[in-house]
Scaffold this motif. Structure first.
Motif, PDB file in Angstrom:
ATOM      1  N   PHE A  76       0.842  -1.188   0.000  1.00  0.00           N
ATOM      2  CA  PHE A  76       0.000   0.000   0.000  1.00  0.00           C
ATOM      3  C   PHE A  76       0.880   1.241   0.000  1.00  0.00           C
ATOM      4  O   PHE A  76       1.920   1.267   0.653  1.00  0.00           O
ATOM      5  CB  PHE A  76      -0.908   0.033   1.235  1.00  0.00           C
ATOM      6  N   SER A  77       0.418   2.258  -0.724  1.00  0.00           N
ATOM      7  CA  SER A  77       1.018   3.581  -0.646  1.00  0.00           C
ATOM      8  C   SER A  77       0.029   4.432   0.133  1.00  0.00           C
ATOM      9  O   SER A  77      -1.045   4.783  -0.378  1.00  0.00           O
ATOM     10  CB  SER A  77       1.237   4.168  -2.045  1.00  0.00           C
ATOM     11  N   ILE A  78       0.392   4.734   1.351  1.00  0.00           N
ATOM     12  CA  ILE A  78      -0.536   5.484   2.203  1.00  0.00           C
ATOM     13  C   ILE A  78      -0.759   6.885   1.641  1.00  0.00           C
ATOM     14  O   ILE A  78      -1.888   7.359   1.573  1.00  0.00           O
ATOM     15  CB  ILE A  78       0.001   5.535   3.648  1.00  0.00           C
ATOM     16  N   SER A  79       0.304   7.546   1.180  1.00  0.00           N
ATOM     17  CA  SER A  79       0.158   8.918   0.679  1.00  0.00           C
ATOM     18  C   SER A  79      -0.616   8.982  -0.635  1.00  0.00           C
ATOM     19  O   SER A  79      -1.378   9.921  -0.866  1.00  0.00           O
ATOM     20  CB  SER A  79       1.535   9.559   0.520  1.00  0.00           C
ATOM     21  N   ASN A  80      -0.447   7.992  -1.505  1.00  0.00           N
ATOM     22  CA  ASN A  80      -1.121   8.010  -2.807  1.00  0.00           C
ATOM     23  C   ASN A  80      -2.411   7.189  -2.833  1.00  0.00           C
ATOM     24  O   ASN A  80      -3.149   7.226  -3.816  1.00  0.00           O
ATOM     25  CB  ASN A  80      -0.180   7.481  -3.882  1.00  0.00           C
ATOM     26  N   LYS A  81      -2.624   6.419  -1.765  1.00  0.00           N
ATOM     27  CA  LYS A  81      -3.809   5.555  -1.681  1.00  0.00           C
ATOM     28  C   LYS A  81      -3.849   4.531  -2.815  1.00  0.00           C
ATOM     29  O   LYS A  81      -4.888   4.285  -3.414  1.00  0.00           O
ATOM     30  CB  LYS A  81      -5.087   6.376  -1.628  1.00  0.00           C
ATOM     31  N   TYR A  82      -2.679   3.963  -3.104  1.00  0.00           N
ATOM     32  CA  TYR A  82      -2.571   2.891  -4.086  1.00  0.00           C
ATOM     33  C   TYR A  82      -2.363   1.578  -3.368  1.00  0.00           C
ATOM     34  O   TYR A  82      -1.817   1.544  -2.269  1.00  0.00           O
ATOM     35  CB  TYR A  82      -1.356   3.073  -4.999  1.00  0.00           C
ATOM     36  N   GLU A  83      -2.743   0.531  -4.033  1.00  0.00           N
ATOM     37  CA  GLU A  83      -2.408  -0.795  -3.547  1.00  0.00           C
ATOM     38  C   GLU A  83      -1.886  -1.612  -4.719  1.00  0.00           C
ATOM     39  O   GLU A  83      -2.152  -1.297  -5.882  1.00  0.00           O
ATOM     40  CB  GLU A  83      -3.622  -1.488  -2.915  1.00  0.00           C
ATOM     41  N   LEU A  84      -1.146  -2.656  -4.396  1.00  0.00           N
ATOM     42  CA  LEU A  84      -0.577  -3.503  -5.430  1.00  0.00           C
ATOM     43  C   LEU A  84      -0.278  -4.870  -4.835  1.00  0.00           C
ATOM     44  O   LEU A  84       0.199  -4.968  -3.708  1.00  0.00           O
ATOM     45  CB  LEU A  84       0.728  -2.883  -5.969  1.00  0.00           C
ATOM     46  N   ARG A  85      -0.595  -5.900  -5.583  1.00  0.00           N
ATOM     47  CA  ARG A  85      -0.275  -7.268  -5.164  1.00  0.00           C
ATOM     48  C   ARG A  85       0.920  -7.725  -5.980  1.00  0.00           C
ATOM     49  O   ARG A  85       0.922  -7.639  -7.212  1.00  0.00           O
ATOM     50  CB  ARG A  85      -1.460  -8.189  -5.413  1.00  0.00           C
ATOM     51  N   VAL A  86       1.947  -8.179  -5.283  1.00  0.00           N
ATOM     52  CA  VAL A  86       3.167  -8.670  -5.927  1.00  0.00           C
ATOM     53  C   VAL A  86       3.328 -10.128  -5.545  1.00  0.00           C
ATOM     54  O   VAL A  86       3.137 -10.504  -4.384  1.00  0.00           O
ATOM     55  CB  VAL A  86       4.400  -7.858  -5.470  1.00  0.00           C
ATOM     56  N   LYS A  87       3.669 -10.958  -6.532  1.00  0.00           N
ATOM     57  CA  LYS A  87       3.886 -12.378  -6.278  1.00  0.00           C
ATOM     58  C   LYS A  87       5.263 -12.773  -6.786  1.00  0.00           C
ATOM     59  O   LYS A  87       5.765 -12.225  -7.760  1.00  0.00           O
ATOM     60  CB  LYS A  87       2.844 -13.231  -7.021  1.00  0.00           C
ATOM     61  N   THR A  88       5.823 -13.757  -6.122  1.00  0.00           N
ATOM     62  CA  THR A  88       7.013 -14.418  -6.627  1.00  0.00           C
ATOM     63  C   THR A  88       6.823 -15.910  -6.425  1.00  0.00           C
ATOM     64  O   THR A  88       6.040 -16.330  -5.575  1.00  0.00           O
ATOM     65  CB  THR A  88       8.298 -13.885  -5.958  1.00  0.00           C
ATOM     66  N   ILE A  89       7.510 -16.696  -7.214  1.00  0.00           N
ATOM     67  CA  ILE A  89       7.273 -18.136  -7.231  1.00  0.00           C
ATOM     68  C   ILE A  89       8.565 -18.869  -6.907  1.00  0.00           C
ATOM     69  O   ILE A  89       9.645 -18.486  -7.359  1.00  0.00           O
ATOM     70  CB  ILE A  89       6.726 -18.562  -8.607  1.00  0.00           C
ATOM     71  N   THR A  90       8.432 -19.927  -6.129  1.00  0.00           N
ATOM     72  CA  THR A  90       9.560 -20.800  -5.829  1.00  0.00           C
ATOM     73  C   THR A  90       9.106 -22.250  -5.982  1.00  0.00           C
ATOM     74  O   THR A  90       7.921 -22.551  -5.841  1.00  0.00           O
ATOM     75  CB  THR A  90      10.123 -20.540  -4.415  1.00  0.00           C
ATOM     76  N   THR A  91      10.045 -23.119  -6.279  1.00  0.00           N
ATOM     77  CA  THR A  91       9.703 -24.528  -6.452  1.00  0.00           C
ATOM     78  C   THR A  91       9.461 -25.182  -5.091  1.00  0.00           C
ATOM     79  O   THR A  91       9.902 -24.678  -4.061  1.00  0.00           O
ATOM     80  CB  THR A  91      10.842 -25.287  -7.157  1.00  0.00           C
ATOM     81  N   GLN A  92       8.774 -26.331  -5.119  1.00  0.00           N
ATOM     82  CA  GLN A  92       8.561 -27.061  -3.867  1.00  0.00           C
ATOM     83  C   GLN A  92       9.871 -27.562  -3.293  1.00  0.00           C
ATOM     84  O   GLN A  92      10.053 -27.580  -2.077  1.00  0.00           O
ATOM     85  CB  GLN A  92       7.618 -28.233  -4.096  1.00  0.00           C
ATOM     86  N   SER A  93      10.777 -28.001  -4.147  1.00  0.00           N
ATOM     87  CA  SER A  93      12.032 -28.547  -3.637  1.00  0.00           C
ATOM     88  C   SER A  93      12.915 -27.471  -3.021  1.00  0.00           C
ATOM     89  O   SER A  93      13.610 -27.718  -2.044  1.00  0.00           O
ATOM     90  CB  SER A  93      12.779 -29.278  -4.751  1.00  0.00           C
ATOM     91  N   GLU A  94      12.895 -26.279  -3.565  1.00  0.00           N
ATOM     92  CA  GLU A  94      13.721 -25.205  -3.008  1.00  0.00           C
ATOM     93  C   GLU A  94      12.998 -24.494  -1.870  1.00  0.00           C
ATOM     94  O   GLU A  94      13.568 -24.271  -0.811  1.00  0.00           O
ATOM     95  CB  GLU A  94      14.120 -24.218  -4.092  1.00  0.00           C
ATOM     96  N   ALA A  95      11.756 -24.075  -2.096  1.00  0.00           N
ATOM     97  CA  ALA A  95      10.909 -23.414  -1.091  1.00  0.00           C
ATOM     98  C   ALA A  95      11.644 -22.296  -0.359  1.00  0.00           C
ATOM     99  O   ALA A  95      11.651 -22.233   0.870  1.00  0.00           O
ATOM    100  CB  ALA A  95      10.329 -24.431  -0.115  1.00  0.00           C
ATOM    101  N   GLU A  96      12.242 -21.401  -1.120  1.00  0.00           N
ATOM    102  CA  GLU A  96      12.963 -20.282  -0.510  1.00  0.00           C
ATOM    103  C   GLU A  96      12.918 -19.068  -1.426  1.00  0.00           C
ATOM    104  O   GLU A  96      13.076 -19.198  -2.643  1.00  0.00           O
ATOM    105  CB  GLU A  96      14.417 -20.667  -0.237  1.00  0.00           C
ATOM    106  N   VAL A  97      12.697 -17.902  -0.838  1.00  0.00           N
ATOM    107  CA  VAL A  97      12.749 -16.624  -1.548  1.00  0.00           C
ATOM    108  C   VAL A  97      13.532 -15.650  -0.669  1.00  0.00           C
ATOM    109  O   VAL A  97      13.677 -15.878   0.536  1.00  0.00           O
ATOM    110  CB  VAL A  97      11.335 -16.063  -1.848  1.00  0.00           C
ATOM    111  N   PRO A  98      14.036 -14.560  -1.228  1.00  0.00           N
ATOM    112  CA  PRO A  98      14.770 -13.598  -0.395  1.00  0.00           C
ATOM    113  C   PRO A  98      13.825 -12.858   0.568  1.00  0.00           C
ATOM    114  O   PRO A  98      12.668 -12.616   0.244  1.00  0.00           O
ATOM    115  CB  PRO A  98      15.404 -12.634  -1.395  1.00  0.00           C
ATOM    116  N   THR A  99      14.351 -12.499   1.711  1.00  0.00           N
ATOM    117  CA  THR A  99      13.549 -11.723   2.658  1.00  0.00           C
ATOM    118  C   THR A  99      13.410 -10.281   2.177  1.00  0.00           C
ATOM    119  O   THR A  99      14.326  -9.743   1.537  1.00  0.00           O
ATOM    120  CB  THR A  99      14.197 -11.739   4.059  1.00  0.00           C
TER     121      THR A  99
END
Length: 152
Positions: A76-99
């Motif tokens: 969310f952008s509180i000042s602009n009142k925008y929202e956005l959904r972001v997705k990233t995908i990882t495999t079941q075997s790896e099951a890891e994304v950056p923090t």
């Protein structure tokens, strides 16, 4: 009431800003930005810096079976009142994304909850330990492969 950033700018402008390896999937209220996990931090920093997405509302994950896991970020952008959904995908075997705690420190407990219940780890997280379940609990109960134990 907030509106999607994608109602305010063109998808071409957003893709030009974030990079051509970023995709838009879905339509209407389900429209999401899908980012390769290798570029997740760079894209999130861009969204914070140039689009003022200063609030991370939620981090969750979806088990897509053999297709892997989707990690979903609600921004969310509180000042602009925008929202956005972001997705990233990882495999079941790896099951890891950056923090994303380096971008939004408030992601700390949300990422730990995802790790605890879904088993997706966040590389570089300052305290990647269970949040809700006891340390001796085996497995991750929101995975489709998790087997419920019969009660005695």
């Amino acid at each position: 009431m907030s509106m999607s950033l994608l109602e305010k700018i063109t998808t071409d402008d957003l893709l030009a800003s974030l990079g051509q390896d970023v995709q838009l999937l879905g339509e209407g209220a389900n429209l999401s930005v899908v980012v390769p996990k290798e570029r997740l931090i760079a894209v999130m920093e861009e969204l914070l810096k140039n689009y003022s997405f200063d609030y991370l509302g939620d981090v969750t994950a979806v088990d897509r079976g053999e297709s892997g896991f989707e990690v979903v970020y609600h921004l969310f952008s509180i000042s602009n009142k925008y929202e956005l959904r972001v997705k990233t995908i990882t495999t079941q075997s790896e099951a890891e994304v950056p923090t994303v705690t380096s971008v939004w420190p408030g992601a700390n407990w949300m990422e730990r909850e995802v790790y605890d219940l879904m088993g997706v780890a966040f590389a570089g997280h300052p305290d990647m330990t269970r949040l809700l379940l006891p340390e001796e609990f085996e497995g991750h109960p929101l995975r489709k492969t998790f087997k419920l134990q019969p009660r005695a």
